[in-house]
Enzyme design. Structure first.
Site, PDB file in Angstrom:
ATOM      1  CG  ASP A  46     -41.778 -37.081  35.142  1.00 45.28           C
ATOM      2  OD1 ASP A  46     -40.700 -36.866  35.719  1.00 45.28           O
ATOM      3  OD2 ASP A  46     -42.139 -38.229  34.779  1.00 45.28           O
ATOM      4  CD  GLU A 117     -41.242 -33.659  37.669  1.00 45.47           C
ATOM      5  OE1 GLU A 117     -40.224 -34.361  37.563  1.00 45.47           O
ATOM      6  OE2 GLU A 117     -42.331 -34.109  38.104  1.00 45.47           O
TER       7      GLU A 117
END
Length: 221
Positions: A46, A117
């Site tokens: 992320d 992610e």
């Protein structure tokens, strides 16, 4: 890791040296108690995605900080990550329990966004930032070239509309809140004097305000 998954990664120029790392990035918590899942790599990925996209936008745009932030938020959102995941064929490679898959987990925005992610996290750990940034630029190109995050936020659009039409600024009021703290529902009413009002309900006050502003603009804008 399945041969099909190794071949799938190879099309992006990725040859996993630590296959357990990449397998972990693809593993949902429902797969089995003995298998580490993607959550830690998702946490890392992320942040990697955020800096990769921010760097890209900085190089491409001359917009204000607010404009760049709006685009960044749209481009790293869960929905965008899931859209990229679907386009590159990720769903069939996610490792999850039968019940979770039967329940539609392989097409869940939340799961696909997280796994996307996590893969970026694995790429960063094994290949470093430069290679991961180039991968992001390859698979996010459609989104960056598109209009994600370009449209005005409904609350900003409403405020500008009110100013442009010499109206008083919109007023937002929470008219109802229901449900337990972990699953609350907010109903917000937005009004502009001598024009009208609109209201909407969502799981957060901010989302309800946004939805109400959108409804107002659709009705009066």
């Amino acid at each position: 890791m399945k041969t099909e998954t190794v071949q799938w990664l190879a099309q992006f120029g990725i040859e996993p040296a630590d296959r357990d790392l990449w397998k972990q990035a693809l593993t949902h918590g429902s797969y089995g108690t003995d298998e580490p899942d993607y959550e830690r790599l998702e946490f890392l990925g992320d942040r990697v995605l955020g800096i990769a996209i921010a760097d890209w936008l900085y190089q491409r745009n001359t917009g204000s900080e607010g404009t760049l932030s709006q685009r960044l938020n749209a481009l790293v959102s869960r929905a965008t990550c899931a859209r990229v995941a679907r386009r590159i064929g990720l769903p069939e490679h996610v490792r999850m329990g039968k019940q979770a898959r039967d329940d539609g987990g392989a097409d869940s925005d939340n799961i696909l966004g997280d796994v996307m992610e996590a893969l970026l996290g694995a790429s960063f750990v094994e290949r470093g930032f430069e290679a991961t940034r180039e991968w992001v630029r390859t698979i996010w190109a459609v989104e960056v070239e598109g209009k994600a995050g370009i449209a005005k936020h409904p609350k900003s659009a409403l405020q500008e509309w009110a100013a442009g039409n010499r109206r008083r600024m919109p007023d937002y009021e929470v008219v109802d809140k229901s449900g337990p703290d972990h699953s609350s529902r907010f109903t917000v009413r937005v009004s502009v004097p001598n024009v009208g009002a609109a209201q909407a309900t969502a799981s957060s006050k901010q989302e309800a305000e946004t939805a109400a502003a959108k409804k107002f603009m659709e009705r009066y804008g």
